[in-house]
Design a protein around this motif. Structure first.
Motif, PDB file in Angstrom:
ATOM      1  N   HIS A 131      25.102  -9.885  33.243  1.00 59.59           N
ATOM      2  CA  HIS A 131      24.812 -10.017  32.370  1.00 59.59           C
ATOM      3  C   HIS A 131      24.186 -11.445  32.163  1.00 59.59           C
ATOM      4  CE1 HIS A 131      28.320  -6.684  30.679  1.00 59.59           C
ATOM      5  NE2 HIS A 131      27.002  -6.264  31.488  1.00 59.59           N
ATOM      6  N   CYS A 132      23.482 -12.062  33.334  1.00 62.66           N
ATOM      7  CA  CYS A 132      23.419 -13.676  32.869  1.00 62.66           C
ATOM      8  C   CYS A 132      21.530 -13.338  33.523  1.00 62.66           C
ATOM      9  CB  CYS A 132      24.250 -14.676  32.718  1.00 62.66           C
ATOM     10  SG  CYS A 132      25.872 -14.869  32.409  1.00 62.66           S
ATOM     11  N   GLU A 133      21.035 -14.798  33.662  1.00 64.00           N
ATOM     12  CA  GLU A 133      20.350 -14.717  34.778  1.00 64.00           C
ATOM     13  C   GLU A 133      20.331 -15.993  34.594  1.00 64.00           C
ATOM     14  OE1 GLU A 133      16.681 -14.008  32.806  1.00 64.00           O
ATOM     15  OE2 GLU A 133      16.958 -11.944  31.984  1.00 64.00           O
ATOM     16  N   ARG A 164      21.392 -18.134  30.891  1.00 64.53           N
ATOM     17  CA  ARG A 164      20.826 -17.299  29.576  1.00 64.53           C
ATOM     18  C   ARG A 164      21.521 -16.261  29.763  1.00 64.53           C
ATOM     19  NH1 ARG A 164      17.559 -16.815  26.054  1.00 64.53           N
ATOM     20  NH2 ARG A 164      15.867 -18.215  26.724  1.00 64.53           N
ATOM     21  N   ASN A 197      22.678 -12.598  28.135  1.00 62.41           N
ATOM     22  CA  ASN A 197      21.970 -11.899  28.431  1.00 62.41           C
ATOM     23  C   ASN A 197      21.760 -10.555  27.029  1.00 62.41           C
ATOM     24  OD1 ASN A 197      19.153 -12.272  29.804  1.00 62.41           O
ATOM     25  ND2 ASN A 197      20.097 -10.507  31.568  1.00 62.41           N
TER      26      ASN A 197
END
Length: 395
Positions: free
Chosen positions: A106-108, A115, A117
């Motif tokens: 669930h992240c970048e 980030r 998301n």
């Protein structure tokens, strides 16, 4: 002749759990706790991550990654500041200043920039310190049977040793002029002795330590001598429990300063069962017929072994099942046909129910409990069943 429930009550009344002994945890499987196991520390010992991802404050949607924490790493002393996150792995301690873990999916991430998301929630994917056990709290109570899961929990509490009730020592003496030992070719008129093999296995299954005393002739003085010399909590004889000219169990009991409690129980098979005491030892005289001896052990001796082992629920599980086929009730006697119980709770008695037939117990995982009466129990009737083993697949 004593009714079944009265006989069982007499056995229960004379059984007490044996003293405790301390054993290494790895040797405690199947034993019953005599003292509670308490947690030596909080479990878990600190807040830990339940996922691979990033630890941060739930109010943050972007953050700078300032470090990495894996399972087994020491807890951070540094507190995460606003706008900071830590790469974290399952089982790792959550750093101070973080109140959630966001799954890596669930992240970048680009370099040290992160980030999020999906908006996280405070506390998500975190196992809190002490949420399973607090230091000093009871993890396993007295009377707990130690299976694999209980042993694992005790280990998590730091219990390298546990206090358990001593295993009952069960001495088994078979009697009869007609018997020869296993491994001997029986001459005409003789039989290979089999009861000690079955009863020793049943004793181990119940949690006891069997000791085989061999075969004794039908001589009360010899039987008494063999029994009196045995170091045991429970003395078991087979054969000689009836009232024939060659049945000497009661006479042998008297010769070892024993006290008779009952002799003959209103059951089939196995009516000629003797029970008494001798200097704090329990004495059981079982029939010589193999099927009757095994049932007598299941009903009475196993009960005693489990109580002496400290088991607070010593009886076999009892269920209600639907009968396949029919059974004949017996006037004045509780009848115990051997058979098979399936996962859909259907009981079917075996085709051979003779007390002399060893094979009548083969493949059996249950016995029905048919109350005294007259006439048949018809196909489809409801019947009480003692479950002796795992349920079999439904047909």
């Amino acid at each position: 002749m004593i009714p079944l429930e009265n006989a069982l009550a007499e056995v229960r009344a004379r059984c007490r759990p044996l003293p405790a002994e301390e054993v290494p945890l790895l040797q405690a499987h199947g034993r019953t706790l005599a003292a509670a196991v308490r947690a030596a520390r909080d479990q878990p010992a600190q807040d830990i991550s339940m996922m691979d991802g990033y630890a941060l404050c739930a109010s943050e949607r972007t953050a700078r990654i300032v470090g990495e924490i894996a399972a087994g790493d020491a807890p951070w002393e540094r507190t995460l500041q606003a706008g900071e996150a830590a790469r974290i792995f399952t089982g790792a301690p959550v750093p101070p200043g973080a109140d959630c873990v966001v799954m890596q999916e669930h992240c970048e991430r680009k370099g040290d920039s992160l980030r999020v998301n999906e908006a996280p929630k405070p506390g998500q994917h975190i196992r809190r310190r002490g949420e399973e056990l607090r230091a000093g709290s009871e993890a396993l109570s007295v009377g707990t049977a130690l299976g694999p899961a209980e042993l694992s929990l005790a280990a998590a509490c730091g219990a390298a040793k546990v206090s358990v009730h001593r295993r009952p020592r069960v001495a088994i003496l078979v009697t009869g002029e007609e018997l020869v030992p296993l491994g001997t070719e029986p001459p005409p008129g003789k039989l290979i002795e089999t009861n000690s093999v079955a009863l020793a296995a049943l004793a181990r299954d119940a949690g006891g330590e069997p000791a085989l005393l061999g075969i004794a002739r039908d001589d009360p003085a010899l039987i008494a001598s063999r029994l009196d010399d045995a170091t045991a909590d429970i003395l078991v004889t087979t054969g000689g429990a009836s009232v024939g000219d060659h049945d000497h169990a009661q006479s042998a009991l008297e010769r070892i300063s024993g006290k008779l409690v009952f002799h003959t129980v209103a059951i089939r098979p196995g009516k000629p069962i003797l029970f008494g005491t001798s200097r704090e030892r329990l004495v059981f005289g079982l029939p010589g017929n193999p099927a009757a001896a095994m049932l007598g052990f299941e009903l009475f001796v196993r009960l005693a072994v489990r109580i002496l082992s400290g088991d607070p629920q010593p009886e076999r599980p009892r269920v209600r099942a639907r009968l396949r086929g029919s059974l004949q009730r017996v006037k004045g006697l509780t009848y115990f046909p051997r058979g098979r119980l399936t996962t859909d709770l259907v009981f079917e008695a075996g085709g051979q129910q003779s007390s002399m037939q060893i094979a009548s117990w083969s493949g059996v995982n249950a016995v029905a409990v048919v109350p005294p009466g007259e006439g048949p129990l018809e196909d489809g009737a409801e019947v009480a069943v003692l479950q002796l083993g795992p349920l079999l697949p439904a047909r």
